[in-house]
Scaffold this motif. Sequence first.
Motif, PDB file in Angstrom:
ATOM      1  N   ASN A 577      12.733   3.400  15.442  1.00 44.70           N
ATOM      2  CA  ASN A 577      13.838   2.442  15.323  1.00 44.70           C
ATOM      3  C   ASN A 577      14.880   2.906  14.311  1.00 44.70           C
ATOM      4  O   ASN A 577      15.578   2.085  13.723  1.00 44.70           O
ATOM      5  CB  ASN A 577      13.287   1.071  14.932  1.00 44.70           C
ATOM      6  CG  ASN A 577      12.445   0.460  16.032  1.00 44.70           C
ATOM      7  OD1 ASN A 577      12.793   0.579  17.199  1.00 44.70           O
ATOM      8  ND2 ASN A 577      11.340  -0.156  15.662  1.00 44.70           N
ATOM      9  N   GLU A 580      18.328   1.702  15.211  1.00 41.24           N
ATOM     10  CA  GLU A 580      18.408   0.321  15.661  1.00 41.24           C
ATOM     11  C   GLU A 580      19.716  -0.326  15.198  1.00 41.24           C
ATOM     12  O   GLU A 580      20.168  -0.120  14.075  1.00 41.24           O
ATOM     13  CB  GLU A 580      17.221  -0.479  15.116  1.00 41.24           C
ATOM     14  CG  GLU A 580      17.123  -1.880  15.715  1.00 41.24           C
ATOM     15  CD  GLU A 580      15.875  -2.599  15.254  1.00 41.24           C
ATOM     16  OE1 GLU A 580      15.634  -3.715  15.738  1.00 41.24           O
ATOM     17  OE2 GLU A 580      15.138  -2.045  14.409  1.00 41.24           O
ATOM     18  N   ASN A 581      20.339  -1.069  16.131  1.00 40.19           N
ATOM     19  CA  ASN A 581      21.607  -1.780  15.875  1.00 40.19           C
ATOM     20  C   ASN A 581      22.797  -0.849  15.694  1.00 40.19           C
ATOM     21  O   ASN A 581      23.844  -1.272  15.215  1.00 40.19           O
ATOM     22  CB  ASN A 581      21.482  -2.692  14.646  1.00 40.19           C
ATOM     23  CG  ASN A 581      20.434  -3.771  14.834  1.00 40.19           C
ATOM     24  OD1 ASN A 581      20.300  -4.309  15.931  1.00 40.19           O
ATOM     25  ND2 ASN A 581      19.694  -4.080  13.778  1.00 40.19           N
ATOM     26  N   GLU A 604      18.635   6.610  22.531  1.00 41.85           N
ATOM     27  CA  GLU A 604      17.926   5.405  22.960  1.00 41.85           C
ATOM     28  C   GLU A 604      16.458   5.447  22.547  1.00 41.85           C
ATOM     29  O   GLU A 604      15.861   4.408  22.247  1.00 41.85           O
ATOM     30  CB  GLU A 604      18.072   5.242  24.475  1.00 41.85           C
ATOM     31  CG  GLU A 604      19.502   4.920  24.891  1.00 41.85           C
ATOM     32  CD  GLU A 604      19.698   4.921  26.395  1.00 41.85           C
ATOM     33  OE1 GLU A 604      18.799   5.444  27.104  1.00 41.85           O
ATOM     34  OE2 GLU A 604      20.737   4.424  26.867  1.00 41.85           O
ATOM     35  N   GLY A 607      16.049   4.001  19.178  1.00 44.10           N
ATOM     36  CA  GLY A 607      16.464   2.619  18.972  1.00 44.10           C
ATOM     37  C   GLY A 607      17.945   2.370  19.059  1.00 44.10           C
ATOM     38  O   GLY A 607      18.392   1.228  18.880  1.00 44.10           O
ATOM     39  N   LYS A 609      21.980   2.680  20.895  1.00 44.98           N
ATOM     40  CA  LYS A 609      22.599   2.293  22.150  1.00 44.98           C
ATOM     41  C   LYS A 609      23.798   3.193  22.411  1.00 44.98           C
ATOM     42  O   LYS A 609      24.502   3.577  21.476  1.00 44.98           O
ATOM     43  CB  LYS A 609      23.045   0.825  22.066  1.00 44.98           C
ATOM     44  CG  LYS A 609      23.726   0.281  23.318  1.00 44.98           C
ATOM     45  CD  LYS A 609      24.147  -1.170  23.096  1.00 44.98           C
ATOM     46  CE  LYS A 609      24.885  -1.713  24.312  1.00 44.98           C
ATOM     47  NZ  LYS A 609      25.338  -3.115  24.100  1.00 44.98           N
TER      48      LYS A 609
END
Length: 655
Positions: A577, A580-581, A604, A607, A609
């Motif tokens: 992660n 992440e975000n 990805e 974590g 995008k």
Amino acid sequence: MEGINIAERVRELTNQLHKASIAYYKYDNPIMTDKHYDELYDELEKLENESGIVLSDSPTHYVQGYIIDELKKVKHTKPMLSAKKTKDSNEIKAFLKDYDWYCSYKMDGLTLVVRYNENGEFVQGITRGTNGIIGEDVTEQCRFIKNLPMKIPCSQPLELRGECVVSYDEFNRINKEVSEPFKHPRGLAGGTLRTLDLNIVRDRNLAFIVFELVSPTFTHKLEGLEALDKMGFETVQRCKPKSKETGVEDCVEAMQPEFCKYPVDGLIFELDNTELSKSLGATSHHENCRMALKWQDDTYPTTLKYVDWTMGKFGTLTPTAVFEPIEIDGSIVERASLHNISVMKDLGVKSSGQTVYVYKSNMIIPQIDSVEPINKEEKLIPNKCPICGQPTKIVKDNNSEVLVCTNDNCNGKLLGKLSHAVSRDALNIDGLSEATIEKFINLGWLNSIQDIYHLFDHENEMKVLEGFGKKSVEKLLNSIEKSRKTSLERFLYSLSIPLLGKSASMMIADSVDYDFNAFISKMTFKGAEYFRYLPGVGDALITSLNAYWKKHYSDILQLANEFTFETQKSIMSETTNELENKTFVITGSVNHYQNRDALKADIEAHGGKVVGSVSSKVNYLINNDINSTSSKNKKAKSLNIPIISEDQFLSMLNN
């Protein structure tokens, strides 16, 4: 015809139509003309009715379609069946009898179900899928269909069926912007709706045309469609007969394809009464409340100039008719594939100067419908290969005659195999074009796929070739080196093993966890029979794979030494992660990864995008050319979004 011969013919026709359907719907790469498909379909249906022999996968009883593994599977509330088809308007009249009916366009796209909840909110979109029972969840993609309302004035659950299509104007616009133009709007619509990149869906003007209200039901179907019109849906264009005697003819005249801005491939004649329609029941292939009238294609006469022969990756020489230019559907046409020797003979193509009648299948692909007989006959089928000059021979391939070169070392065969091997879905070597491969073959530098990975031996010679320079040579060699890091499915697909396509390569690779050594072990001790349990792996592919393995076993092992094989398992095991975000945009060429998709997968896996365009919600733009003046760089700078290189991204992961 004796019983045993009928059974054999039914089996043969079923297999032929099944293969043609896969090529047409799944790969958008037809292996026969629409006319030929319809003729085979009609023959099969006639034999089935006469003999009572119907195979489990008969295309006359089961709707064709395919599940995309990356998308969630969803069961339909009722089977999505097809419509019985005919080209005879008298058969339509006999079917309609004295019932109340209406006529609508048979849209040519991807069949789709959409659902709304009791608050009138869009909740789900599902494709038709395999056999009309299990479909693919494309809910998120549907949110970007321009004419599909997300909220409607309805206080009860709603389920609709329709066609996802693109207009001809949109089709032409998109084809001007892509490097590999789509062959038909149907393929463009289907490919767009199935993509996992929602930015692509957003940037293309898909349309949803409703042709059926599944629930709730109205006494009359037309009432339901009219109610949907009022809710903001775009429903299929339709025609109501004014006369029992001339109604069919009137509707056919009023509903010509040129009157519709979307692709259509016929007309649907539908009984209007809902209860009557239900009472008529259905077969496992079609509902008995509707029938499709397929159009006869308009043909145009022109004169055959000659037959051109080109070679594919398996050494098959494909004939193409070259004729005097003629305008059809607004464009100039002067070539049409003849497919193989059997098609040439069936059509009666014998000599230059012969009158040929040409049409456009689905208003896109030029085809020859028929030819006028001619007294003279000339040698149109070469007895020597046009590429290497060695003898050719006619052989049987799936009950069709094809022309092949007998020379195993023909440069044409080698060019086809190497061009396929370096293609995007295989080894993905950027910069090694067909023209460059041909040049290197003629120079004696390339005789196999493995030779590609030793082109650096000719680096100095390359730099003095016309059209080459230091930078272009370095770029090409770097691209070759990058491709050394590959995956098992790409490797298998690159080998040009007969009948082993992209999907089968992926399934086989997945079955051994993308482990090259595991694949070698299975083939060595069990052979291709081990993979029989996989969907689509049957006798023909098993035989082909075993034959290739027996002949090229040592070559495969030697070639594999050039690569480092990635596995999906190792990528998944490294999932963290750390990102992440965080949202990224990727642009430009990549150096450390095989391609941008590989970089996206790594983001990805940690974590993060990845999106397609720069906005205030993006955290980083990855671009190795940080000083680029591209629109994405400019926008990132205007929004104060950091632009980082791959090296900086990797440092971010390692910290």
